[in-house]
Design a protein around this motif. Sequence first.
Motif, PDB file in Angstrom:
ATOM      1  N   GLY A 259       0.812  -1.215   0.000  1.00  0.00           N
ATOM      2  CA  GLY A 259       0.000   0.000   0.000  1.00  0.00           C
ATOM      3  C   GLY A 259       0.842   1.259   0.000  1.00  0.00           C
ATOM      4  O   GLY A 259       0.546   2.228   0.709  1.00  0.00           O
ATOM      5  N   LEU A 260       1.902   1.277  -0.811  1.00  0.00           N
ATOM      6  CA  LEU A 260       2.864   2.381  -0.779  1.00  0.00           C
ATOM      7  C   LEU A 260       2.246   3.720  -1.156  1.00  0.00           C
ATOM      8  O   LEU A 260       2.700   4.772  -0.701  1.00  0.00           O
ATOM      9  CB  LEU A 260       4.040   2.069  -1.719  1.00  0.00           C
ATOM     10  CG  LEU A 260       4.846   0.814  -1.370  1.00  0.00           C
ATOM     11  CD1 LEU A 260       5.936   0.590  -2.398  1.00  0.00           C
ATOM     12  CD2 LEU A 260       5.447   0.931   0.021  1.00  0.00           C
ATOM     13  N   ILE A 261       1.199   3.698  -1.983  1.00  0.00           N
ATOM     14  CA  ILE A 261       0.558   4.949  -2.398  1.00  0.00           C
ATOM     15  C   ILE A 261      -0.154   5.625  -1.221  1.00  0.00           C
ATOM     16  O   ILE A 261      -0.446   6.825  -1.261  1.00  0.00           O
ATOM     17  CB  ILE A 261      -0.437   4.695  -3.550  1.00  0.00           C
ATOM     18  CG1 ILE A 261      -0.820   5.982  -4.280  1.00  0.00           C
ATOM     19  CG2 ILE A 261      -1.680   3.982  -3.039  1.00  0.00           C
ATOM     20  CD1 ILE A 261       0.291   6.581  -5.089  1.00  0.00           C
ATOM     21  N   SER A 262      -0.405   4.861  -0.165  1.00  0.00           N
ATOM     22  CA  SER A 262      -1.188   5.376   0.972  1.00  0.00           C
ATOM     23  C   SER A 262      -0.572   6.606   1.623  1.00  0.00           C
ATOM     24  O   SER A 262      -1.292   7.459   2.146  1.00  0.00           O
ATOM     25  CB  SER A 262      -1.358   4.289   2.041  1.00  0.00           C
ATOM     26  OG  SER A 262      -2.125   3.216   1.563  1.00  0.00           O
ATOM     27  N   HIS A 263       0.744   6.684   1.631  1.00  0.00           N
ATOM     28  CA  HIS A 263       1.393   7.728   2.426  1.00  0.00           C
ATOM     29  C   HIS A 263       2.001   8.839   1.575  1.00  0.00           C
ATOM     30  O   HIS A 263       2.846   9.608   2.047  1.00  0.00           O
ATOM     31  CB  HIS A 263       2.426   7.092   3.361  1.00  0.00           C
ATOM     32  CG  HIS A 263       1.795   6.104   4.296  1.00  0.00           C
ATOM     33  ND1 HIS A 263       0.945   6.489   5.315  1.00  0.00           N
ATOM     34  CD2 HIS A 263       1.835   4.749   4.325  1.00  0.00           C
ATOM     35  CE1 HIS A 263       0.509   5.412   5.948  1.00  0.00           C
ATOM     36  NE2 HIS A 263       1.029   4.346   5.371  1.00  0.00           N
ATOM     37  N   VAL A 264       1.551   8.954   0.345  1.00  0.00           N
ATOM     38  CA  VAL A 264       1.934  10.094  -0.492  1.00  0.00           C
ATOM     39  C   VAL A 264       1.195  11.332   0.019  1.00  0.00           C
ATOM     40  O   VAL A 264      -0.027  11.300   0.210  1.00  0.00           O
ATOM     41  CB  VAL A 264       1.553   9.829  -1.966  1.00  0.00           C
ATOM     42  CG1 VAL A 264       1.730  11.078  -2.814  1.00  0.00           C
ATOM     43  CG2 VAL A 264       2.393   8.688  -2.521  1.00  0.00           C
ATOM     44  N   PRO A 265       1.869  12.451   0.276  1.00  0.00           N
ATOM     45  CA  PRO A 265       1.182  13.647   0.783  1.00  0.00           C
ATOM     46  C   PRO A 265       0.284  14.277  -0.278  1.00  0.00           C
ATOM     47  O   PRO A 265       0.708  14.463  -1.421  1.00  0.00           O
ATOM     48  CB  PRO A 265       2.340  14.586   1.151  1.00  0.00           C
ATOM     49  CG  PRO A 265       3.508  14.108   0.356  1.00  0.00           C
ATOM     50  CD  PRO A 265       3.330  12.637   0.199  1.00  0.00           C
ATOM     51  N   VAL A 266      -0.953  14.572   0.091  1.00  0.00           N
ATOM     52  CA  VAL A 266      -1.905  15.163  -0.859  1.00  0.00           C
ATOM     53  C   VAL A 266      -2.629  16.367  -0.267  1.00  0.00           C
ATOM     54  O   VAL A 266      -3.479  16.968  -0.910  1.00  0.00           O
ATOM     55  CB  VAL A 266      -2.940  14.120  -1.331  1.00  0.00           C
ATOM     56  CG1 VAL A 266      -2.290  13.088  -2.229  1.00  0.00           C
ATOM     57  CG2 VAL A 266      -3.631  13.451  -0.142  1.00  0.00           C
TER      58      VAL A 266
ATOM     59  N   GLY B 231      -2.202  14.575   6.329  1.00  0.00           N
ATOM     60  CA  GLY B 231      -2.534  14.922   4.962  1.00  0.00           C
ATOM     61  C   GLY B 231      -2.046  13.943   3.913  1.00  0.00           C
ATOM     62  O   GLY B 231      -1.986  14.290   2.731  1.00  0.00           O
ATOM     63  N   CYS B 232      -1.694  12.708   4.299  1.00  0.00           N
ATOM     64  CA  CYS B 232      -1.315  11.717   3.291  1.00  0.00           C
ATOM     65  C   CYS B 232      -2.597  11.131   2.679  1.00  0.00           C
ATOM     66  O   CYS B 232      -3.716  11.405   3.129  1.00  0.00           O
ATOM     67  CB  CYS B 232      -0.450  10.617   3.878  1.00  0.00           C
ATOM     68  SG  CYS B 232      -1.307   9.524   5.039  1.00  0.00           S
ATOM     69  N   ALA B 233      -2.441  10.328   1.641  1.00  0.00           N
ATOM     70  CA  ALA B 233      -3.604   9.777   0.948  1.00  0.00           C
ATOM     71  C   ALA B 233      -4.482   8.966   1.899  1.00  0.00           C
ATOM     72  O   ALA B 233      -5.712   9.060   1.861  1.00  0.00           O
ATOM     73  CB  ALA B 233      -3.149   8.915  -0.236  1.00  0.00           C
TER      74      ALA B 233
END
Length: 383
Positions: free
Chosen positions: A235-242, A255-257
Amino acid sequence: MAARARVPVGDAKRLVLEEVLRHGPLTRSDIARRLRMTNARLSQVSTVLLERGLLAETAQTRSASAAGVGRPGRPLEVVPSLGQFVGIWLGETVVTSCLTNLRAEIVDTVETRISSRAVAEVTAVIADQVAALGAGRDTARGIGVCLAGQVGPDGFVRRAPFLDWHGVALGPELERVTGISVQVDNDLTGLTQAEHWFGVGKDHDQFAVLSLGAGIGLGIVAGDQRIDGPDAGLGLISHVPVSESGQLCQQGHRGCARAMLSLGCVESALSQGRGRPTSFEEGLALARNGEPVAGRVFLDAATALGRLLALIANVALPRTIVVTGEAAGLALGNRDQVERTFGEYRHALAQPVPLVIRTIDRRHWARGAAARAIQQFAFREQI
């Protein structure tokens, strides 16, 4: 012009079966053209598949000019009733199984609540569900099992946090109990492959699948192949800041995904803002009716989603993106905001990337598992 390399018979059969399964009905000349196979070679291979009952000629015919040959062409199609496939999704508290045909069309579904995550008890539940669906070793061509986590070769579950599993030989154990070939995968892998063979992948060889639910997942298909690697299932995309604000995720990222888009974090934002427990579905209804706190939570989520989708589009270069999962409803209610933000973070000359947004339930995760079983059947040497 260089001669085309001769494809081994086993590979040729798999290629033809996959092409007709995904894109049929197709005439022989259509198949030969799409696979860059000689008509003579295609005739040899299709004859074998027809004799084995894997393909059938349809009653519909095409004109000689349309078929590209000197006589009317009779399209080939798969035989959907060729065999049964079982797809199983393992959730934290429920096991959902579905029975499908060769086209991954759901025929029946069964669900069982589980009170224990012990491997032996979950295996027993699965065996009971397979029997309840009427899928025996003489009729079922394969079983697919999907769950949130990392799955290694030969059906070994390396890590499944929701089930508290580590190093579980699930595939071999299920094969022993059921006597049926079993394919175990990450659940997003199953969902992506279902789209690949039976969804948007029928029209696109490059696309992305973003799932919003208890976690955030991303699957990418490029060049008609799913991108895979040892870190798949983390689930690496989970912690991309958005977002610059929002909730904290379980790892302390603001504010991560995951913090902005997962079910639990959206419900937490709703509950804190309203001063009482508020579910995701209740929050959606309140936002639709103009309730300001719920409206702000979902507007912020839609903005974050637009940024995340733009990042995916800018890096992976998909032709389309499927947004799905139990929390995909947050995009439907604020689609204008999602697409507006998406556009703001794209280059002005970039090609449009259509967004396909649809909510799903546990049956769809199970169908993704069945799709993996169907793929394994199509890839097997014995066809």
